[in-house]
Every structure is written in structure tokens, then in C-alpha cells.
Write a protein that holds these residues in place. Sequence first.
Motif, PDB file in Angstrom:
ATOM      1  N   GLY A   1      -0.832  13.302  -6.998  1.00 46.45           N
ATOM      2  CA  GLY A   1      -2.047  12.982  -6.266  1.00 46.45           C
ATOM      3  C   GLY A   1      -1.892  13.188  -4.764  1.00 46.45           C
ATOM      4  N   GLN A   2      -2.960  13.624  -4.129  1.00 52.96           N
ATOM      5  CA  GLN A   2      -2.961  13.832  -2.686  1.00 52.96           C
ATOM      6  C   GLN A   2      -3.667  12.653  -2.012  1.00 52.96           C
ATOM      7  OE1 GLN A   2      -4.716  17.932  -2.699  1.00 52.96           O
ATOM      8  NE2 GLN A   2      -2.881  18.446  -1.534  1.00 52.96           N
ATOM      9  N   VAL A   3      -2.889  11.674  -1.585  1.00 55.20           N
ATOM     10  CA  VAL A   3      -3.423  10.507  -0.888  1.00 55.20           C
ATOM     11  C   VAL A   3      -2.371  10.015   0.098  1.00 55.20           C
ATOM     12  CG1 VAL A   3      -2.622   8.810  -2.603  1.00 55.20           C
ATOM     13  CG2 VAL A   3      -4.620   8.293  -1.177  1.00 55.20           C
ATOM     14  N   TRP A   4      -2.840   9.527   1.234  1.00 62.09           N
ATOM     15  CA  TRP A   4      -1.947   9.077   2.297  1.00 62.09           C
ATOM     16  C   TRP A   4      -2.565   7.885   3.015  1.00 62.09           C
ATOM     17  CZ3 TRP A   4      -3.528  14.047   1.400  1.00 62.09           C
ATOM     18  CH2 TRP A   4      -2.556  14.972   1.026  1.00 62.09           C
ATOM     19  N   ILE A   5      -1.738   7.092   3.678  1.00 66.31           N
ATOM     20  CA  ILE A   5      -2.247   6.050   4.573  1.00 66.31           C
ATOM     21  C   ILE A   5      -2.803   6.743   5.817  1.00 66.31           C
ATOM     22  CG2 ILE A   5      -1.611   4.142   6.098  1.00 66.31           C
ATOM     23  CD1 ILE A   5       0.352   3.220   3.973  1.00 66.31           C
ATOM     24  N   ALA A   6      -4.052   6.426   6.167  1.00 65.12           N
ATOM     25  CA  ALA A   6      -4.721   7.071   7.293  1.00 65.12           C
ATOM     26  C   ALA A   6      -4.854   6.162   8.506  1.00 65.12           C
ATOM     27  CB  ALA A   6      -6.114   7.549   6.872  1.00 65.12           C
TER      28      ALA A   6
ATOM     29  N   VAL B   1       0.839  -1.204   0.000  1.00 59.81           N
ATOM     30  CA  VAL B   1       0.000   0.000   0.000  1.00 59.81           C
ATOM     31  C   VAL B   1       0.871   1.251   0.000  1.00 59.81           C
ATOM     32  CG1 VAL B   1      -1.786   1.295   1.227  1.00 59.81           C
ATOM     33  CG2 VAL B   1      -1.891  -1.207   1.153  1.00 59.81           C
ATOM     34  N   ARG B   2       1.955   1.245   0.762  1.00 58.65           N
ATOM     35  CA  ARG B   2       2.853   2.400   0.769  1.00 58.65           C
ATOM     36  C   ARG B   2       3.441   2.648  -0.627  1.00 58.65           C
ATOM     37  NH1 ARG B   2       3.935   1.363   6.434  1.00 58.65           N
ATOM     38  NH2 ARG B   2       5.223  -0.439   5.973  1.00 58.65           N
ATOM     39  N   THR B   3       3.754   1.569  -1.321  1.00 62.18           N
ATOM     40  CA  THR B   3       4.295   1.708  -2.677  1.00 62.18           C
ATOM     41  C   THR B   3       3.266   2.315  -3.620  1.00 62.18           C
ATOM     42  OG1 THR B   3       5.794  -0.164  -2.366  1.00 62.18           O
ATOM     43  CG2 THR B   3       5.261   0.438  -4.635  1.00 62.18           C
ATOM     44  N   LEU B   4       2.029   1.861  -3.508  1.00 54.41           N
ATOM     45  CA  LEU B   4       0.968   2.393  -4.369  1.00 54.41           C
ATOM     46  C   LEU B   4       0.679   3.857  -4.054  1.00 54.41           C
ATOM     47  CD1 LEU B   4      -1.543  -0.615  -4.459  1.00 54.41           C
ATOM     48  CD2 LEU B   4       0.369  -0.114  -5.994  1.00 54.41           C
ATOM     49  N   VAL B   5       0.675   4.194  -2.763  1.00 52.07           N
ATOM     50  CA  VAL B   5       0.473   5.581  -2.365  1.00 52.07           C
ATOM     51  C   VAL B   5       1.572   6.459  -2.950  1.00 52.07           C
ATOM     52  CG1 VAL B   5       0.606   7.150  -0.373  1.00 52.07           C
ATOM     53  CG2 VAL B   5      -0.875   5.139  -0.273  1.00 52.07           C
ATOM     54  N   ALA B   6       2.807   5.992  -2.861  1.00 51.50           N
ATOM     55  CA  ALA B   6       3.938   6.760  -3.392  1.00 51.50           C
ATOM     56  C   ALA B   6       3.797   6.978  -4.899  1.00 51.50           C
ATOM     57  CB  ALA B   6       5.243   6.040  -3.074  1.00 51.50           C
ATOM     58  N   ARG B   7       3.293   5.977  -5.624  1.00 53.74           N
ATOM     59  CA  ARG B   7       3.107   6.120  -7.070  1.00 53.74           C
ATOM     60  C   ARG B   7       2.097   7.212  -7.386  1.00 53.74           C
ATOM     61  NH1 ARG B   7       1.975   0.353  -9.684  1.00 53.74           N
ATOM     62  NH2 ARG B   7       1.580   1.731 -11.483  1.00 53.74           N
ATOM     63  N   VAL B   8       1.004   7.244  -6.635  1.00 59.03           N
ATOM     64  CA  VAL B   8      -0.004   8.277  -6.870  1.00 59.03           C
ATOM     65  C   VAL B   8       0.554   9.648  -6.504  1.00 59.03           C
ATOM     66  CG1 VAL B   8      -2.306   9.107  -6.236  1.00 59.03           C
ATOM     67  CG2 VAL B   8      -1.908   6.653  -6.517  1.00 59.03           C
TER      68      VAL B   8
ATOM     69  N   ALA C   1      -7.179   3.268  -5.989  1.00 64.00           N
ATOM     70  CA  ALA C   1      -8.062   2.103  -6.037  1.00 64.00           C
ATOM     71  C   ALA C   1      -7.785   1.264  -7.279  1.00 64.00           C
ATOM     72  CB  ALA C   1      -9.524   2.549  -6.004  1.00 64.00           C
ATOM     73  N   GLY C   2      -7.567   1.932  -8.414  1.00 63.33           N
ATOM     74  CA  GLY C   2      -7.244   1.196  -9.632  1.00 63.33           C
ATOM     75  C   GLY C   2      -5.944   0.434  -9.515  1.00 63.33           C
ATOM     76  N   LEU C   3      -4.933   1.046  -8.923  1.00 63.23           N
ATOM     77  CA  LEU C   3      -3.653   0.375  -8.730  1.00 63.23           C
ATOM     78  C   LEU C   3      -3.789  -0.797  -7.760  1.00 63.23           C
ATOM     79  CD1 LEU C   3      -1.298   3.489  -8.400  1.00 63.23           C
ATOM     80  CD2 LEU C   3      -1.566   1.990 -10.388  1.00 63.23           C
ATOM     81  N   ALA C   4      -4.614  -0.632  -6.741  1.00 63.98           N
ATOM     82  CA  ALA C   4      -4.794  -1.710  -5.762  1.00 63.98           C
ATOM     83  C   ALA C   4      -5.422  -2.939  -6.401  1.00 63.98           C
ATOM     84  CB  ALA C   4      -5.658  -1.210  -4.606  1.00 63.98           C
ATOM     85  N   VAL C   5      -6.403  -2.718  -7.255  1.00 62.68           N
ATOM     86  CA  VAL C   5      -7.047  -3.846  -7.935  1.00 62.68           C
ATOM     87  C   VAL C   5      -6.041  -4.571  -8.832  1.00 62.68           C
ATOM     88  CG1 VAL C   5      -8.805  -4.478  -9.625  1.00 62.68           C
ATOM     89  CG2 VAL C   5      -9.346  -2.840  -7.809  1.00 62.68           C
ATOM     90  N   GLU C   6      -5.174  -3.807  -9.502  1.00 60.37           N
ATOM     91  CA  GLU C   6      -4.131  -4.421 -10.328  1.00 60.37           C
ATOM     92  C   GLU C   6      -3.186  -5.280  -9.490  1.00 60.37           C
ATOM     93  OE1 GLU C   6      -2.085  -1.347 -12.369  1.00 60.37           O
ATOM     94  OE2 GLU C   6      -3.863  -0.630 -13.460  1.00 60.37           O
ATOM     95  N   SER C   7      -3.027  -4.935  -8.210  1.00 62.62           N
ATOM     96  CA  SER C   7      -2.153  -5.691  -7.304  1.00 62.62           C
ATOM     97  C   SER C   7      -2.917  -6.772  -6.543  1.00 62.62           C
ATOM     98  CB  SER C   7      -1.492  -4.735  -6.304  1.00 62.62           C
ATOM     99  OG  SER C   7      -0.682  -3.792  -6.965  1.00 62.62           O
ATOM    100  N   GLU C   8      -4.146  -7.069  -6.992  1.00 63.37           N
ATOM    101  CA  GLU C   8      -5.000  -8.107  -6.416  1.00 63.37           C
ATOM    102  C   GLU C   8      -5.515  -7.740  -5.034  1.00 63.37           C
ATOM    103  OE1 GLU C   8      -2.978 -11.847  -6.662  1.00 63.37           O
ATOM    104  OE2 GLU C   8      -3.118 -11.921  -8.849  1.00 63.37           O
ATOM    105  N   GLY C   9      -5.628  -6.447  -4.794  1.00 64.13           N
ATOM    106  CA  GLY C   9      -6.263  -5.984  -3.572  1.00 64.13           C
ATOM    107  C   GLY C   9      -7.703  -5.591  -3.850  1.00 64.13           C
ATOM    108  N   LYS C  10      -8.380  -5.133  -2.818  1.00 65.40           N
ATOM    109  CA  LYS C  10      -9.769  -4.699  -2.942  1.00 65.40           C
ATOM    110  C   LYS C  10      -9.924  -3.380  -2.199  1.00 65.40           C
ATOM    111  CE  LYS C  10     -14.540  -6.114  -1.955  1.00 65.40           C
ATOM    112  NZ  LYS C  10     -15.408  -7.145  -1.336  1.00 65.40           N
TER     113      LYS C  10
END
Length: 326
Positions: free
Chosen positions: A168-173, A156-163, A194-203
Motif C-alpha cells: 500500500g502507498q500511504v505515509w504520515i503527512a 500510527v507509524r506501525t499501522l502505516v508500516a503494516r499497510v 483506516a480499518g487498522l486504526a479503528v481496530e486500535s481504538e483510533g478514529k
Amino acid sequence: MTDIGTTGTAAGDEPPRTALVFPGQGAQKAGMGQAWRDTASWPLVAEISEHTGTDVEELLLKADDETLRRTDLAQIAVFTTEVLAHREAEAAGLLGEVVACAGHSLGEYTALYAAGAVPLAETARLVAARGRAMRACAERSPGTMAAVVRLGPEVVRTLVARVQEDGGQVWIANVNAPGAIVVSGTAEAVDRLAGLAVESEGKVIRLAVGGAFHSPLMAAAADELREALAAVRFAAAHTPVVANTDARPYASGEHWRDLELSQLTSPVRWEECVRTLAGELGCVRFVELGPGRQLTGMIRRIVDGALTVPVESAAALAKLTAPEPR
């Protein structure tokens, strides 16, 4: 992983070291006060109404779900039911040997009250000020939150960093439990993540909240809350409370003004908080006081063999404290 009543010990055994835990905003629901309407503690509702300038009885008994989604009202409603649950459980002798408290986001304020760090009147006023500040900030800086499941914190940290790298303004809360992470930010950035998470098999599950809580977008709320915190008299010494921002236990009031300001813009490290309670502080029994059983479920995922005692209603409390049949 057991729900357990009373103290969970046999005669002659040492009482288990107990942590009191309090849920946060999101636990509210219409009619939530009915569970405590006929208890001896119900007059506290009128007292909290006076301190907050809000008709809390109306909120707890008559407000619909849409009304209770409003940040400032939701926080007062959840706080009040937690106070009722705490008072009733204490009077019933359920709490046992309390060695520490903790609360999830808003619940940290009830934890401070239960730990003897802040009197009820000042805690209620502080909760009202916090809710107003967060609502006003969210109206000026709109945002949202979403739960990310089936992915570890590093992913999740990696995906947040990509955005973030794309502006993009997004952070782990919140880091709530293994595989249960919440992100916060602008709607556009959360959608991209959310799109990146689905690509990584998350929900990803969008949350019905009023803003991008526990992120830098709440900086203005921290500025508004500063004055209210400055007026609060924190106790010099109190039962330890494990703080959301760093998962460390604090037993003196000198730290809490800074900790609560930081909490508004920093992640809630709930999984680490529970590990501190169970590990460093040796708690084996967790009493959840307030609506729902959300924290109970998280604790079971974090601590193997945890004894959990959810107290979500007067009926549940009566069942927990009923004499065992001979």
C-alpha cells in the motif's frame, strides 16, 4: 491557555516574544474576503490578482465552497487573506516583538513573506505555481488524506508500516498536535489504514482535499516547482522562519529552495515547529493570521499557557486593539 489582545503585558514589562503563524489549505471558505473588504489593505487583492493571473476578488467574495476546493484556487485565496490580515494587524500595532514566523504547509509561504525573505510579488507568483503543480500532479497520481485521532505517532507509524508491507502507498503527512496526525496516500491504502486504526481504538476522518499532499506521490509537483523556485530572489537575511520539514529555524534565504521542494513530499512536523518556537526561540505569544483558528487550537494543545491571538477578520482585529475601558 489564553486568547489575548495587544501585547499581553503590563506597563513597564518587557514585551512578550511573539511568533506569527499562518494556516494552510483547508482554512478556505466561501465569502472569506468579506472579513477584509472594507480595510485599507484591500487594494492588495488587485495586486495579487495581477501577479497570479487570477481574479482573486472573485475568489474571495463570490466563489462557492466547491470552487475553493480546487487546490490552485484555494491556495491563492488563503494566501491573500493571510497577507491582508498581516498588513492590517501590523498597521494596528498588534504584532509586537516578532522574533520568528512559521506556517502550516501553504502558510509557510506567507511566513516567508512576513519574515522579509521574499517580496510580495514573487511570493504570490510562487504560491500560484505551487498550486498549479500540486493540482496537476494530483490529477496524474490521484490520492487522498485522512486525519487519525486518538492514536500516538508510534502507533500510527506501525499501522502505516503494516499497510506499506502489503504494497500500500500511504505515509504520515502531518503531525499537527498530540493525538492529531494526518496520513496521505492512495484511496485504497488510506482505507486499509483506516480499518487498522479503528481496530486500535483510533478514529479516522477523511479530508476533502485534492490529492495525497506531503507524500512521495507529489514528486512530480516538486519537479515542476523547481523552476519557479529557481527564479525567486530570497533575502540573504530575514526574521527566522521555522521550516515544516525539519522544525528548524532558518534566517537566510539560501536554504529555502531545497526546503520548499522537500516540503511537497515530506511530512509537516507542525507539533515540533511549535515546540521550537516556544522552546528554542522562547516565544510565549502566538499570533495566528488568516481564516479560522485551526492553528490556535493546535498550539494550545502543544504549549501549556500559550498566549494565543487569532486574527481572522477585521472585526476581530478591531476588538483586539480597542482601548481598554477605564
